[in-house]
Write an enzyme that holds these catalytic residues in place. Structure first.
Site, PDB file in Angstrom:
ATOM      1  N   CYS A  76      -8.214  -7.307  17.071  1.00 21.22           N
ATOM      2  CA  CYS A  76      -9.421  -7.068  16.248  1.00 21.22           C
ATOM      3  C   CYS A  76     -10.272  -8.329  16.107  1.00 21.22           C
ATOM      4  CB  CYS A  76      -9.061  -6.531  14.863  1.00 21.22           C
ATOM      5  SG  CYS A  76      -8.076  -5.052  14.906  1.00 21.22           S
ATOM      6  N   HIS A  84     -11.730 -11.635  11.804  1.00 21.79           N
ATOM      7  CA  HIS A  84     -11.192 -10.311  12.127  1.00 21.79           C
ATOM      8  C   HIS A  84     -12.319  -9.304  11.927  1.00 21.79           C
ATOM      9  CE1 HIS A  84      -8.902  -6.587  11.370  1.00 21.79           C
ATOM     10  NE2 HIS A  84      -7.902  -7.146  11.967  1.00 21.79           N
ATOM     11  N   ASP A 105     -10.585 -14.000   3.585  1.00 19.89           N
ATOM     12  CA  ASP A 105      -9.676 -12.987   4.119  1.00 19.89           C
ATOM     13  C   ASP A 105      -8.281 -13.613   4.193  1.00 19.89           C
ATOM     14  OD1 ASP A 105      -9.540 -11.230   7.356  1.00 19.89           O
ATOM     15  OD2 ASP A 105      -8.022 -11.618   5.836  1.00 19.89           O
ATOM     16  N   LYS A 123       1.565  -6.438   5.024  1.00 20.26           N
ATOM     17  CA  LYS A 123       1.811  -7.678   5.770  1.00 20.26           C
ATOM     18  C   LYS A 123       2.688  -8.640   4.998  1.00 20.26           C
ATOM     19  CE  LYS A 123      -2.558  -7.350   8.182  1.00 20.26           C
ATOM     20  NZ  LYS A 123      -2.154  -7.061   9.571  1.00 20.26           N
ATOM     21  N   GLN A 157      -3.398 -12.972   6.454  1.00 17.21           N
ATOM     22  CA  GLN A 157      -2.333 -13.711   7.138  1.00 17.21           C
ATOM     23  C   GLN A 157      -1.915 -14.950   6.356  1.00 17.21           C
ATOM     24  OE1 GLN A 157      -0.775 -12.444   9.626  1.00 17.21           O
ATOM     25  NE2 GLN A 157      -2.216 -10.895  10.314  1.00 17.21           N
TER      26      GLN A 157
END
Ligand code: DCS
Length: 409
Positions: free
Chosen positions: A367, A124, A201, A227, A204
Site C-alpha cells: 500500500c 501508506h 500514522d 497490528k 507500525q
C-alpha cells in the site's frame, strides 16, 4: 533489558504450531497483521459468553457490564499512549478509518484553495490517498517530503514545505515498507510553528515501541488493534480534546447525538460524538486485553527484540550479495521489518517459493505504490517481526532464497 522468553510467549500462540506439508509455519508477516495471544482470545470469548450486550448504558445488568467494559477500554488505551483520558481516544474500524475521520471531519471543513497538505513519499495509502482526495475536493495542494536514497526523510525539504502555507502535515511514524523511524516530534513541532495540523500514522509504531502522544505532541495519532496482538475491526484515533470538541462528526446515527428533532440534531460528548451506532464491543475488550498483554512484556523489550531481529535479517540478507534492501541501516532508525528484492526474482515468485517452505512474508507494494515507483521496482518482499519471532526463523527465510534463485534467477 532482560531478553524475551520466546518459548513462553510462543506457548500463547497455538497458531504458531501449525504445520503445512509437514513444515511448521514461520510467520514473518507481522506488519500486515500480528497473531493473537490466548489471553486476548479468551477475553473476547468471555465477553461473548458472559456479558454480551449492546452498550450505551441500557437499564439492565448485562448492558451495564458491557458498557463499562467498553468505556474502560478507552481509558486503558488512553493510559497506554499517554493521552489525557477517554475523551481523546476514539475507536474506529482501523487506522484507515481513523485517517479518514480527520480528513473528513477536519479537512473538508478547514482546507481551502492554496492551502498545502504536506505528506511524505513513504506514506501508506491510508493517509496518502485520503489526504490526496480531500485536497482535490477542497482545492488544496499536496506536496511530499522527499525520501533520500537511504530511505530517510529529507528534513531540509520538510522545513521548506512546512511553512505558513502548510495547513496539514500527515506523516507515518514507522514506514511499513522501509522500516524507517521518522522524527515525528520534529515534524509536529514544525507543523505547530506554522499553525498546521499534525496527523501521525502510528500503525507500525504503537505495537512495537513505547509511544507517548504527549511527547510527540501530534494533534492526531492513528493505529490499529490487529497490528498489536489485538483483534481486527478496531482502530484508534487519538486527538487533542480541544480540536475534537470543535470538530463536527462525519458519520451520523445513534449513540453520537445529544438531542434530535425533526429539524436538527446536536452532538453527544467525547469520544461518543465520533462513535455512531453499535461499536466494536468485543474488539474493545480484546484491545484492552492486548494492551495488558503487551505492557506485561514491556514495550522497550519488544522494541529491542525487533531491532535485534531486523539487524540480523538485514545482515544475513546483505551477505547474500544479490539482495537489494530498502531503507536505513539497522539501528534506531529502522523498525522491526526488512523489505528487499533478490536480483532476477520477482517478489511474488519469491513469496511463492517462501510459501513452499512455509515461510509467510508479504510481497507487493505494501500500500505504498508511489514509493515503489520512486524505488523503481513494481514490488518488494517484506519480512516483518514480532515478539514471538526468532533468529532461527530468519535463517529459514534466507535458506529458501537458493530455491528461488535456481528456479527464477
Ligand atoms: C503504516 C500503515 N498505515 C496504515 C495502515 C492501515 O492499517 P489498517 O489496514 O488497519 O487500516 C497500515 C497497514 N499495513 C498494511 C496492511 O497489510 N500490509 C501492510 O503493510 C500500515 O502499515
Amino acid at each position: 533489558l532482560e531478553p524475551l522468553d520466546i518459548g513462553a510467549i510462543r506457548e500463547e500462540f497455538p497458531i504458531l504450531e501449525r504445520e503445512f506439508d509437514g513444515q511448521q509455519v514461520v510467520y514473518l508477516d507481522n506488519a500486515a497483521t500480528t497473531q493473537t495471544p490466548d489471553p486476548v482470545v479468551d477475553a473476547m470469548s468471555d465477553y461473548y459468553r458472559r456479558y454480551n450486550s449492546n452498550v450505551h448504558r441500557g437499564i439492565h445488568h448485562l448492558s451495564q457490564e458491557a458498557s463499562i467494559a467498553y468505556e474502560e477500554a478507552h481509558d486503558r488505551v488512553a493510559e497506554f499512549i499517554g493521552a489525557e483520558g477517554r475523551e481523546e481516544v476514539i475507536f474506529t474500524k482501523n487506522t484507515t478509518e481513523a485517517e479518514n475521520l480527520v480528513a473528513y471531519s477536519w479537512g473538508l471543513a478547514e482546507l481551502e484553495p492554496g492551502d498545502r497538505v504536506v505528506l511524505t513519499e513513504m506514506e501508506h495509502h491510508a493517509s496518502l490517498v485520503t489526504w490526496q482526495q480531500i485536497a482535490h475536493q477542497t482545492g488544496a495542494d499536496v506536496e511530499y517530503i522527499r525520501v533520500d536514497e537511504r530511505g530517510r526523510l529529507d528534513m531540509d525539504h520538510a522545513r521548506e514545505l512546512i511553512d505558513d502555507d502548510a495547513a496539514v502535515v500527515s506523516a507515518v511514524h514507522v514506514s511499513n515498507t522501509l522500516g524507517t523511524v521518522n522524527p515525528v516530534a520534529e515534524l509536529t513541532a514544525l507543523a505547530d510553528e506554522h499553525d498546521a495540523l499534525s496527523v501521525i500514522d502510528g500503525a507500525q509504531a504503537v505495537p512495537n515501541r513505547p509511544v507517548d502522544v504527549g511527547e510527540i505532541d501530534a494533534d492526531f495519532y492513528a493505529f490499529s488493534g490487529h497490528k498489536m496482538a489485538g483483534p481486527t475491526g478496531i482502530g484508534v484515533l487519538y486527538g487533542k480534546q480541544e480540536l475534537l470538541e470543535e470538530m463536527d462528526p462525519y458519520l451520523y446515527g445513534g449513540g453520537m447525538i445529544r438531542k434530535v428533532t425533526f429539524d436538527d440534531s446536536t452532538w453527544g460528548e467525547l469520544p461518543w460524538k465520533f462513535e455512531p451506532g453499535t461499536p466494536p464491543i468485543a474488539e474493545a475488550v480484546g484491545l484492552a486485553a492486548a494492551v495488558d498483554w503487551l505492557e506485561e512484556i514491556g514495550m522497550e523489550r519488544i522494541q529491542a527484540h525487533e531491532e535485534e531481529l531486523a539487524r540480523y535479517a538485514y545482515e544475513q540478507l546483505d551477505a547474500e550479495g544479490d539482495v537489494e534492501i530498502y531503507g536505513p541501516e539497522p539501528g534506531p532508525d529502522r523498525g522491526g521489518l526488512v523489505s528487499f528484492n533478490v536480483e532476477g526474482v520477482h517478489a511474488h515468485d519469491l513469496a511463492s517459493i517462501m510459501n513452499d517452505h512455509t515461510v509467510a512474508v508479504r510481497a507487493g507494494d505494501h500500500c505504498t505504490q508511489p514509493l515503489h515507483d520512486k524505488l523503481g521496482v513494481p514490488a518488494s518482499t517484506r519480512a516483518s517481526f514480532y515478539v514471538y519471532n526468532t533468529r532461527e526463523e530468519i535463517d529459514k527465510l534466507v535458506a529458501a532464497l537458493d530455491d528461488a534463485r535456481q528456479l527464477f534467477a
